[in-house]
Motif scaffolding. Sequence first.
Motif, mmCIF file in Angstrom:
data_model
loop_
_atom_site.group_PDB
_atom_site.id
_atom_site.type_symbol
_atom_site.label_atom_id
_atom_site.label_comp_id
_atom_site.label_asym_id
_atom_site.label_seq_id
_atom_site.Cartn_x
_atom_site.Cartn_y
_atom_site.Cartn_z
ATOM 1 N N PRO A 106 74.710 52.826 36.678
ATOM 2 C CA PRO A 106 75.526 53.377 35.581
ATOM 3 C C PRO A 106 76.805 54.000 36.117
ATOM 4 N N PRO A 107 77.820 54.119 35.288
ATOM 5 C CA PRO A 107 79.089 54.711 35.751
ATOM 6 C C PRO A 107 78.959 56.210 35.969
ATOM 7 N N TYR A 108 79.917 56.738 36.703
ATOM 8 C CA TYR A 108 79.956 58.181 36.938
ATOM 9 C C TYR A 108 80.432 58.886 35.669
ATOM 10 N N MET A 109 79.757 59.966 35.327
ATOM 11 C CA MET A 109 80.081 60.709 34.120
ATOM 12 C C MET A 109 80.750 62.045 34.404
ATOM 13 N N CYS A 110 80.868 62.423 35.669
ATOM 14 C CA CYS A 110 81.488 63.706 35.997
ATOM 15 C C CYS A 110 82.976 63.648 35.668
ATOM 16 N N PRO A 111 83.489 64.578 34.854
ATOM 17 C CA PRO A 111 84.913 64.527 34.495
ATOM 18 C C PRO A 111 85.846 64.910 35.637
ATOM 19 N N ILE A 112 85.326 65.547 36.675
ATOM 20 C CA ILE A 112 86.172 66.008 37.778
ATOM 21 C C ILE A 112 86.163 65.009 38.932
ATOM 22 N N HIS A 113 84.980 64.628 39.379
ATOM 23 C CA HIS A 113 84.855 63.788 40.566
ATOM 24 C C HIS A 113 84.500 62.340 40.250
ATOM 25 N N GLY A 114 84.273 62.012 38.988
ATOM 26 C CA GLY A 114 83.791 60.681 38.648
ATOM 27 C C GLY A 114 84.757 59.569 39.016
ATOM 28 N N GLN A 115 86.023 59.721 38.647
ATOM 29 C CA GLN A 115 87.002 58.673 38.932
ATOM 30 C C GLN A 115 87.218 58.499 40.435
ATOM 31 N N TYR A 116 87.224 59.610 41.168
ATOM 32 C CA TYR A 116 87.427 59.496 42.611
ATOM 33 C C TYR A 116 86.220 58.843 43.286
ATOM 34 N N ARG A 117 85.020 59.138 42.810
ATOM 35 C CA ARG A 117 83.834 58.476 43.351
ATOM 36 C C ARG A 117 83.873 56.976 43.060
ATOM 37 N N GLN A 118 84.307 56.622 41.872
ATOM 38 C CA GLN A 118 84.425 55.204 41.535
ATOM 39 C C GLN A 118 85.484 54.526 42.399
ATOM 40 N N TYR A 119 86.560 55.238 42.683
ATOM 41 C CA TYR A 119 87.608 54.704 43.556
ATOM 42 C C TYR A 119 87.080 54.474 44.970
ATOM 43 N N GLN A 120 86.273 55.398 45.479
ATOM 44 C CA GLN A 120 85.693 55.226 46.807
ATOM 45 C C GLN A 120 84.710 54.057 46.844
ATOM 46 N N ASP A 121 83.945 53.872 45.790
ATOM 47 C CA ASP A 121 83.053 52.709 45.724
ATOM 48 C C ASP A 121 83.847 51.408 45.716
ATOM 49 N N TYR A 122 84.981 51.427 45.039
ATOM 50 C CA TYR A 122 85.839 50.238 45.034
ATOM 51 C C TYR A 122 86.367 49.939 46.437
ATOM 52 N N LEU A 123 86.731 50.980 47.183
ATOM 53 C CA LEU A 123 87.211 50.774 48.546
ATOM 54 C C LEU A 123 86.109 50.225 49.450
ATOM 55 N N ILE A 124 84.886 50.677 49.246
ATOM 56 C CA ILE A 124 83.776 50.162 50.051
ATOM 57 C C ILE A 124 83.559 48.674 49.770
ATOM 58 N N THR A 125 83.631 48.302 48.494
ATOM 59 C CA THR A 125 83.500 46.880 48.150
ATOM 60 C C THR A 125 84.642 46.062 48.746
ATOM 61 N N PHE A 126 85.840 46.603 48.671
ATOM 62 C CA PHE A 126 86.992 45.912 49.247
ATOM 63 C C PHE A 126 86.867 45.798 50.766
ATOM 64 N N LYS A 127 86.294 46.812 51.401
ATOM 65 C CA LYS A 127 86.095 46.760 52.849
ATOM 66 C C LYS A 127 85.091 45.675 53.224
ATOM 67 N N ASN A 128 84.060 45.497 52.416
ATOM 68 C CA ASN A 128 83.093 44.431 52.691
ATOM 69 C C ASN A 128 83.762 43.055 52.662
#
Length: 281
Positions: free
Chosen positions: A124-146
């Motif tokens: 499921p997506p991140y629901m935290c209004p403070i850190h959610g978008q940044y966590r999603q951005y880091q997950d995107y970078l991990i996928t891009f690194k793969n």
Amino acid sequence: MHEFQISGLVTPLIAEKVLGSSGGILILTMGAMALMSTGSGEVMAISSIIVYDIYQTYIRPFRKDLKRTDCVLCGKLKKQTVVATYANDQDREILCHCRSVNKCHNCLEDIQRRHRPNLFGIKPPYMCPIHGQYRQYQDYLITFKNWCIIWVTLAIIPLGLIIFESGIDLNWIFYVGAIITIPCFPPVMLSIIWVKATSKGLMVGAITGFFCGSAATLTAASMYPNGLNDFLLNTVRDYSILAGTCFSFGVSLTGCLIISFSRIRLKINMTKIWNGRKCTT
């Protein structure tokens, strides 16, 4: 003549003579494993440089035009960088009020919810209004690194074929490559253990060490018979490599220290002059 002698593999030959046929196989297996582990480490290092040092920093950062004093989550000024005390609420609105991840209950709920097993394996997506978008951005970078790891691995094949067909002497590159890499060691070491190291001092030291090491190598190589006419042979002789590595390391370390100390003293003098002007006014 033995097949290992024909191939030039002396170590497996000795292992086979001492330990039998299994000894040669073990030595070759160890060498293959060492090559694979080293290659995988280099591939991951190059992929990390592409993703985090180039892509994240210059191509697609989380927030553009972000200053060092700004919060990466909200883009506002960090509280730790503010010296003055703000009296009204209007001034306080420009400050960052993002709480730490360790104290964020929404992040804890996101972690627990994403670790729960589901039917389709989709998190499921991140629901935290403070850190959610940044966590999603880091997950995107991990996928891009793969994906970068796959691309870099595939790019090694044509690169190896080009080097093989060009006839470059890899032994010469291995020996001379030390003169190129050794000037980088003092700046890296000082940037970790010395707080007062400056960026200009580290860059000047590394560049100066490289040129001085190259000059020392060429000078020592010119003293051998035929001088630089036998460039590939004389530049990898013992004294040529010794002179190049010693000069590159020593000049790089000395340059880093001298430039950093001079920059520190310059800043101290400028601060004294500025404070003196403020006192006079």
